[in-house]
Write an enzyme that holds these catalytic residues in place. Sequence first.
Site, mmCIF file in Angstrom:
data_model
loop_
_atom_site.group_PDB
_atom_site.id
_atom_site.type_symbol
_atom_site.label_atom_id
_atom_site.label_comp_id
_atom_site.label_asym_id
_atom_site.label_seq_id
_atom_site.Cartn_x
_atom_site.Cartn_y
_atom_site.Cartn_z
ATOM 1 N N ASP A 1 63.520 41.546 53.049
ATOM 2 C CA ASP A 1 62.248 41.577 52.341
ATOM 3 C C ASP A 1 62.446 40.786 51.047
ATOM 4 O O ASP A 1 63.368 41.065 50.285
ATOM 5 C CB ASP A 1 61.905 43.041 52.017
ATOM 6 C CG ASP A 1 60.428 43.328 52.138
ATOM 7 O OD1 ASP A 1 59.654 42.617 51.467
ATOM 8 O OD2 ASP A 1 60.061 44.262 52.866
ATOM 9 N N ASP B 1 57.078 39.527 50.479
ATOM 10 C CA ASP B 1 56.249 40.595 49.918
ATOM 11 C C ASP B 1 55.181 40.083 48.955
ATOM 12 O O ASP B 1 55.467 39.247 48.093
ATOM 13 C CB ASP B 1 57.183 41.550 49.154
ATOM 14 C CG ASP B 1 56.477 42.765 48.600
ATOM 15 O OD1 ASP B 1 56.095 43.632 49.399
ATOM 16 O OD2 ASP B 1 56.299 42.843 47.372
ATOM 17 N N GLU C 1 53.352 38.480 53.549
ATOM 18 C CA GLU C 1 52.382 39.574 53.407
ATOM 19 C C GLU C 1 51.240 39.012 52.586
ATOM 20 O O GLU C 1 51.385 38.791 51.388
ATOM 21 C CB GLU C 1 53.015 40.777 52.709
ATOM 22 C CG GLU C 1 52.075 41.976 52.733
ATOM 23 C CD GLU C 1 52.320 42.969 51.612
ATOM 24 O OE1 GLU C 1 51.914 44.127 51.765
ATOM 25 O OE2 GLU C 1 52.895 42.598 50.570
ATOM 26 N N HIS D 1 55.104 50.255 56.616
ATOM 27 C CA HIS D 1 55.499 51.291 55.655
ATOM 28 C C HIS D 1 54.442 51.555 54.579
ATOM 29 O O HIS D 1 54.653 52.400 53.712
ATOM 30 C CB HIS D 1 56.800 50.855 54.977
ATOM 31 C CG HIS D 1 56.615 49.622 54.145
ATOM 32 N ND1 HIS D 1 56.305 48.391 54.694
ATOM 33 C CD2 HIS D 1 56.629 49.442 52.815
ATOM 34 C CE1 HIS D 1 56.158 47.513 53.732
ATOM 35 N NE2 HIS D 1 56.349 48.114 52.582
ATOM 36 N N ASP D 2 53.328 50.810 54.617
ATOM 37 C CA ASP D 2 52.258 51.018 53.636
ATOM 38 C C ASP D 2 51.036 51.692 54.247
ATOM 39 O O ASP D 2 50.037 51.902 53.567
ATOM 40 C CB ASP D 2 51.801 49.678 53.042
ATOM 41 C CG ASP D 2 52.874 49.031 52.201
ATOM 42 O OD1 ASP D 2 53.666 49.758 51.569
ATOM 43 O OD2 ASP D 2 52.921 47.786 52.169
HETATM 44 C C1 GLC Z 1 53.964 45.262 49.240
HETATM 45 C C2 GLC Z 1 54.844 46.270 49.926
HETATM 46 C C3 GLC Z 1 54.634 47.614 49.317
HETATM 47 C C4 GLC Z 1 54.987 47.535 47.861
HETATM 48 C C5 GLC Z 1 54.231 46.401 47.163
HETATM 49 C C6 GLC Z 1 54.831 46.102 45.845
HETATM 50 O O1 GLC Z 1 52.619 45.533 49.429
HETATM 51 O O2 GLC Z 1 54.614 46.255 51.299
HETATM 52 O O3 GLC Z 1 55.380 48.624 49.929
HETATM 53 O O4 GLC Z 1 54.699 48.753 47.245
HETATM 54 O O5 GLC Z 1 54.276 45.204 47.891
HETATM 55 O O6 GLC Z 1 56.068 45.471 45.995
#
Ligand code: GLC
Length: 563
Positions: free
Chosen positions: A110, A211, A268, A337-338
């Site tokens: 990540d 991310d 993402e 995971h979100d």
């Molecule tokens: C992304 C991740 C999430 C995290 C956020 C800040 O959205 O998937 O889990 O809290 O970034 O890094």
Amino acid sequence: METAFRRVEQQTVTRTWWKEAIAYQIYPRSFNDSNGDGIGDLRGIIEKLDYLEDLGIDVIWICPMYKSPNDDNGYDISDYQGIMEEFGTMEDFDALLQAVHARGMKLLLDLVVNHTSDEHPWFVESRQSIDSPKRDWYIWRDGQGGEPPNNWASIFGGSAWELDPETNQYYLHVFSKKQPDLNWENGDVRTAVYDMVNWWLDKGIDGFRVDAISHIKKKPTDTMLPSPDGKKYVTAFSMYSNIDGIHEYLQEMKRKTFANYDIMTVGETNGIEPEAADLWMGADNGAMNMAFHFDHVDIMRQSRLAPLDVVELKRIFDKWQQGLLETGWNALYIENHDMVRAVSLVGDENHYWRESATALGMMYFFMHGTPFIYQGQEIGMKNVPLPSIHDYDDVATKNEYFERIANGMSEIDSMQQVWGTSRDNVRTPIQWDASPHAGFSTVTPWMPVHEEYETLNVEAQAKDAHSILSFYKTMIRLRRAEETFTYGSYRDVLPDHRQAFVYERAFEDKRFLIVTNLTANPATVTLPDVVTGTLVLTNELDPEPIDTETFLLKPFEARLYRL
Ligand code: GLC
Ligand code: CA
């Protein structure tokens, strides 16, 4: 690496390993604890590689395992080149990488570079004084009469600005206040990021999930947002998502890092549209290979309070499936995971647990793109509601809970939202078997295991030919064996049907039909023609033949035909 060219209905397709891969996402904290401290770790992942290999996984993405004070469980990084103590050492990481490669699998990390931890040495130096050499590495502004520089809200609730008493200026944090945003306008920041990226790539990892990357560019911070409902801090995605000019940074990052390696990159990318696909994930111009968009997640989330809008869900998938057929590539997912557990949100975990988990799986798994499975999804893990807010860990869950209370909501109503939306629903330990602590650990884990672990676990499902796990294994085997699922065209056969999702994949002379009922009611379906062909996979234990154009699907029935 491109290997050959094939034709799909007048289109040329380029074959690439990451298009043919099946990816699995690991949240290390909750995957497997190897040393009995209640926290998952890198050696724990190594112990379970046989399981992943047997499942048929090619690519593993692990959520952050870097040094971190864990305000946001590793997404607040204090040392990009060090390993979080609870997770192990760099030797453990190297052993993991080697063990993954020894099985012919690949490992993605990540890449969290929108922000660092406030405990990262860069920020520690930046906050020391207004003329610190690293001051400009983050986004510092003066307040306005005791208030933050503007009214942008953080994605995790509250103001996106935090006052630092040391110098009496505010710094920007799109996420938690322990996650200050890096200033991508600063060339030294970008160089430092690229050096770090190349350091990992030189180590031999196989790519990154990138991310929060659509947030790296911000609108000028003197932009105030209108507040129609009088809220002090206003949802501010339009101020820090996909801002014009972002592609200059993305293209530079690609040129200086990713482009020089045979890797897989998945962004993402909250808020992007297929029209922008070429620069995000186009075959030649794309900054990455593929991206997680959020559009279907929004529709899935709305189904918490109203029935799932199946027509809208299909429209959105169609937009992305068609939109990326010629240029670009989809990253397919229904959990991460979100989110919360798909079977709890969109399925029916009480009455049709097995049926809905498998139907949702089939719904997305055979689309055009690279499928991702989030740990536990393959056994139909369910949400884990906990009694009190104090039982929760997630920083976003807690911030938002207390913000709702401060705005006058009752505790019980605020808890209802926690139960339905908290990211901790998907962050509980994997239920490996029926032994104490579900075989995840020998001691009480950092988050409680689901109370049904004695029956709902990997070991039980591995023995059961009709389990969700066995269904996933078959889906994976089919996808790997049949290139139509990778390279074929996509067509929604019944876009207006309010319960059923029926789509066709075609490649050269082969055609497959994926038929799912996404509701807990029977669905009458009329197809343009009688389905003739082989029933390749179904979640029905006793499937009835379909031999007329009109037929009835049971609740959450799923069928895959080779036509
Ligand atoms: C992304 C991740 C999430 C995290 C956020 C800040 O959205 O998937 O889990 O809290 O970034 O890094
Ligand atoms: Ca451990």
